[in-house]
Write an enzyme that holds these catalytic residues in place. Structure first.
Site, PDB file in Angstrom:
ATOM      1  N   LYS A  13       1.078  -3.425 -10.066  1.00 40.39           N
ATOM      2  CA  LYS A  13       0.013  -4.415 -10.299  1.00 40.39           C
ATOM      3  C   LYS A  13      -1.376  -3.782 -10.166  1.00 40.39           C
ATOM      4  CE  LYS A  13       1.537  -7.076  -6.980  1.00 40.39           C
ATOM      5  NZ  LYS A  13       2.740  -6.305  -6.576  1.00 40.39           N
ATOM      6  N   ARG A  88       0.977 -16.112  -3.702  1.00 40.72           N
ATOM      7  CA  ARG A  88       2.208 -15.452  -3.278  1.00 40.72           C
ATOM      8  C   ARG A  88       3.261 -16.465  -2.838  1.00 40.72           C
ATOM      9  NH1 ARG A  88       0.228 -10.091  -2.401  1.00 40.72           N
ATOM     10  NH2 ARG A  88       1.649  -8.595  -1.620  1.00 40.72           N
ATOM     11  N   ARG A 127       3.578   6.134  -2.422  1.00 41.32           N
ATOM     12  CA  ARG A 127       2.207   5.775  -2.858  1.00 41.32           C
ATOM     13  C   ARG A 127       1.173   6.433  -1.938  1.00 41.32           C
ATOM     14  NH1 ARG A 127       1.077  -0.359  -3.906  1.00 41.32           N
ATOM     15  NH2 ARG A 127       2.351  -0.557  -2.045  1.00 41.32           N
ATOM     16  N   ARG A 160      -0.678   4.016   2.900  1.00 44.71           N
ATOM     17  CA  ARG A 160      -0.949   2.692   3.475  1.00 44.71           C
ATOM     18  C   ARG A 160      -0.049   2.466   4.686  1.00 44.71           C
ATOM     19  NH1 ARG A 160      -0.986  -1.736  -1.325  1.00 44.71           N
ATOM     20  NH2 ARG A 160       0.255  -2.838   0.224  1.00 44.71           N
ATOM     21  N   ARG A 171       8.924  -6.421   2.691  1.00 43.54           N
ATOM     22  CA  ARG A 171       8.028  -7.021   1.687  1.00 43.54           C
ATOM     23  C   ARG A 171       8.808  -7.439   0.447  1.00 43.54           C
ATOM     24  NH1 ARG A 171       4.375  -2.167   1.594  1.00 43.54           N
ATOM     25  NH2 ARG A 171       3.319  -3.056  -0.199  1.00 43.54           N
TER      26      ARG A 171
HETATM   27  P1  ADP Z   1       1.482  -2.810  -6.583  1.00 46.93           P
HETATM   28  O1  ADP Z   1      -0.009  -3.040  -6.692  1.00 46.93           O
HETATM   29  O2  ADP Z   1       2.265  -3.684  -7.496  1.00 46.93           O
HETATM   30  O3  ADP Z   1       2.011  -2.863  -5.164  1.00 46.93           O
HETATM   31  P2  ADP Z   1       0.834  -0.055  -7.367  1.00 46.93           P
HETATM   32  O4  ADP Z   1       0.067  -0.214  -8.641  1.00 46.93           O
HETATM   33  O5  ADP Z   1       0.069   0.319  -6.156  1.00 46.93           O
HETATM   34  O6  ADP Z   1       1.785  -1.338  -7.106  1.00 46.93           O
HETATM   35  O7  ADP Z   1       1.973   1.031  -7.650  1.00 46.93           O
HETATM   36  C1  ADP Z   1       2.903   1.399  -6.613  1.00 46.93           C
HETATM   37  C2  ADP Z   1       3.199   2.904  -6.716  1.00 46.93           C
HETATM   38  O8  ADP Z   1       3.968   3.127  -7.912  1.00 46.93           O
HETATM   39  C3  ADP Z   1       1.939   3.779  -6.845  1.00 46.93           C
HETATM   40  O9  ADP Z   1       2.149   4.961  -6.123  1.00 46.93           O
HETATM   41  C4  ADP Z   1       1.824   4.040  -8.345  1.00 46.93           C
HETATM   42  O10 ADP Z   1       1.194   5.294  -8.612  1.00 46.93           O
HETATM   43  C5  ADP Z   1       3.285   4.029  -8.788  1.00 46.93           C
HETATM   44  N1  ADP Z   1       3.455   3.490 -10.144  1.00 46.93           N
HETATM   45  C6  ADP Z   1       2.782   2.462 -10.716  1.00 46.93           C
HETATM   46  N2  ADP Z   1       3.197   2.260 -11.992  1.00 46.93           N
HETATM   47  C7  ADP Z   1       4.177   3.185 -12.212  1.00 46.93           C
HETATM   48  C8  ADP Z   1       5.005   3.508 -13.348  1.00 46.93           C
HETATM   49  N3  ADP Z   1       4.925   2.814 -14.498  1.00 46.93           N
HETATM   50  N4  ADP Z   1       5.893   4.515 -13.202  1.00 46.93           N
HETATM   51  C9  ADP Z   1       5.982   5.217 -12.034  1.00 46.93           C
HETATM   52  N5  ADP Z   1       5.242   4.971 -10.951  1.00 46.93           N
HETATM   53  C10 ADP Z   1       4.347   3.965 -11.030  1.00 46.93           C
HETATM   54  P1  AMP Z   2      -0.660  -6.036  -1.462  1.00 47.32           P
HETATM   55  O1  AMP Z   2      -1.871  -5.166  -1.394  1.00 47.32           O
HETATM   56  O2  AMP Z   2      -0.748  -7.061  -2.564  1.00 47.32           O
HETATM   57  O3  AMP Z   2       0.624  -5.234  -1.528  1.00 47.32           O
HETATM   58  O4  AMP Z   2      -0.621  -6.888  -0.110  1.00 47.32           O
HETATM   59  C1  AMP Z   2      -0.484  -6.232   1.151  1.00 47.32           C
HETATM   60  C2  AMP Z   2      -0.243  -7.263   2.223  1.00 47.32           C
HETATM   61  O5  AMP Z   2      -1.374  -8.144   2.330  1.00 47.32           O
HETATM   62  C3  AMP Z   2       0.958  -8.192   2.013  1.00 47.32           C
HETATM   63  O6  AMP Z   2       2.189  -7.610   2.425  1.00 47.32           O
HETATM   64  C4  AMP Z   2       0.554  -9.395   2.887  1.00 47.32           C
HETATM   65  O7  AMP Z   2       0.758  -9.113   4.262  1.00 47.32           O
HETATM   66  C5  AMP Z   2      -0.965  -9.466   2.655  1.00 47.32           C
HETATM   67  N1  AMP Z   2      -1.278 -10.339   1.520  1.00 47.32           N
HETATM   68  C6  AMP Z   2      -1.848  -9.980   0.331  1.00 47.32           C
HETATM   69  N2  AMP Z   2      -2.001 -11.047  -0.479  1.00 47.32           N
HETATM   70  C7  AMP Z   2      -1.504 -12.110   0.201  1.00 47.32           C
HETATM   71  C8  AMP Z   2      -1.341 -13.494  -0.098  1.00 47.32           C
HETATM   72  N3  AMP Z   2      -1.714 -14.004  -1.296  1.00 47.32           N
HETATM   73  N4  AMP Z   2      -0.786 -14.300   0.837  1.00 47.32           N
HETATM   74  C9  AMP Z   2      -0.415 -13.808   2.026  1.00 47.32           C
HETATM   75  N5  AMP Z   2      -0.500 -12.520   2.366  1.00 47.32           N
HETATM   76  C10 AMP Z   2      -1.046 -11.663   1.471  1.00 47.32           C
END
Ligand code: ADP
Ligand code: AMP
Length: 214
Positions: A13, A88, A127, A160, A171
């Site tokens: 995302k 969420r 990540r 993270r 999660r």
């Molecule tokens: P989210 O915001 O949904 O939690 P991220 O965009 O941070 O996910 O992506 C999670 C991890 O996966 C990051 O390390 C990113 O570089 C990697 N990633 C994202 N898209 C892809 C893809 N299409 N193929 C492989 N790895 C990916």
């Molecule tokens: P994310 O960066 O989207 O992966 O979110 C990291 C963490 O932030 C999640 O695991 C939750 O603990 C908190 N969080 C983010 N967005 C929300 C939401 N809309 N509602 C509740 N918790 C959230």
């Protein structure tokens, strides 16, 4: 363009949000980023959110919905926005619907980046994010030019706190229980557009542009 981006944790995302906001010139509103900024700045919100985030639990709706509604009232959201990580659960979605309908705002689409849960632990544990600008990398799938250093600003990359194996697993469970029901919720409103997120980064973005152009 007024958009939501959904998908399991690690689905891509944030990665695709960066492409989308640059392409459509809209602000990226990530609740996860807002909470991480609050934790870094040691605010009251950050203090409250951190105990939930470190376990991979959802931060209570009362804290989350408020920060989103406040952010959506800022002038840069007037012509569009991309909400990432919110809503969420159903109660957040209902609160968002109420806020938007009171303001006379309609969503254009809800994007779902669909990736099987089985590959997501590796994505989360590998990540790395820039301490300074927040750019996202992966130790295997999206390496920076110099290990541990951000290509964009030269700052150190860190893991993270919630990207450990156990928290990532929790999660994914929290997503199944709370967030997955939103797919049917938005499908029923005819807003849901699903993209295969288990493809090369560029192909995922090409598919996103394609579904949004329809
Ligand atoms: P989210 O915001 O949904 O939690 P991220 O965009 O941070 O996910 O992506 C999670 C991890 O996966 C990051 O390390 C990113 O570089 C990697 N990633 C994202 N898209 C892809 C893809 N299409 N193929 C492989 N790895 C990916
Ligand atoms: P994310 O960066 O989207 O992966 O979110 C990291 C963490 O932030 C999640 O695991 C939750 O603990 C908190 N969080 C983010 N967005 C929300 C939401 N809309 N509602 C509740 N918790 C959230």
């Amino acid at each position: 363009m007024k958009l939501l981006i959904m998908g399991r944790p690690g689905a891509g995302k944030g990665t695709q949000a960066e492409n989308i906001v640059n392409y459509y010139h809209i602000p990226h509103i990530s609740t996860g980023d807002m909470f991480r900024a609050a934790i870094k700045n040691k605010t009251k919100l950050g203090l409250e959110a951190s105990s939930y985030m470190e376990k991979g639990e959802l931060v209570p709706d009362s804290l989350t919905t408020n920060i989103v509604c406040e952010r959506l009232q800022e002038p840069d959201c007037k012509d569009g926005f991309l909400l990432d990580g919110f809503p969420r659960n159903i109660s957040q979605a209902e609160a968002l619907d109420k806020f938007l309908s009171d303001k006379g705002i309609c969503l254009d689409a809800v994007l779902d980046i669909n990736v099987p849960a089985s590959i997501l632990i590796d994505r989360m544990v590998g990540r790395r994010v820039c301490k300074n600008c927040g750019a996202t990398y992966h130790v295997e799938f999206n390496k920076p030019q110099v290990e541990g250093v951000c290509d964009k600003c030269g700052s150190p990359l860190v893991q993270r706190a919630d990207d450990t194996y156990d928290t990532a697993k929790n999660r994914l469970d929290v997503y199944d229980q709370n967030t997955a029901p939103l797919l049917a919720y938005y499908e029923a409103k005819n807003l849901l557009k699903t993209v295969d997120g288990n493809q090369d980064f560029a192909k995922v973005f090409a598919d996103i542009k394609n579904v949004l152009s329809k």
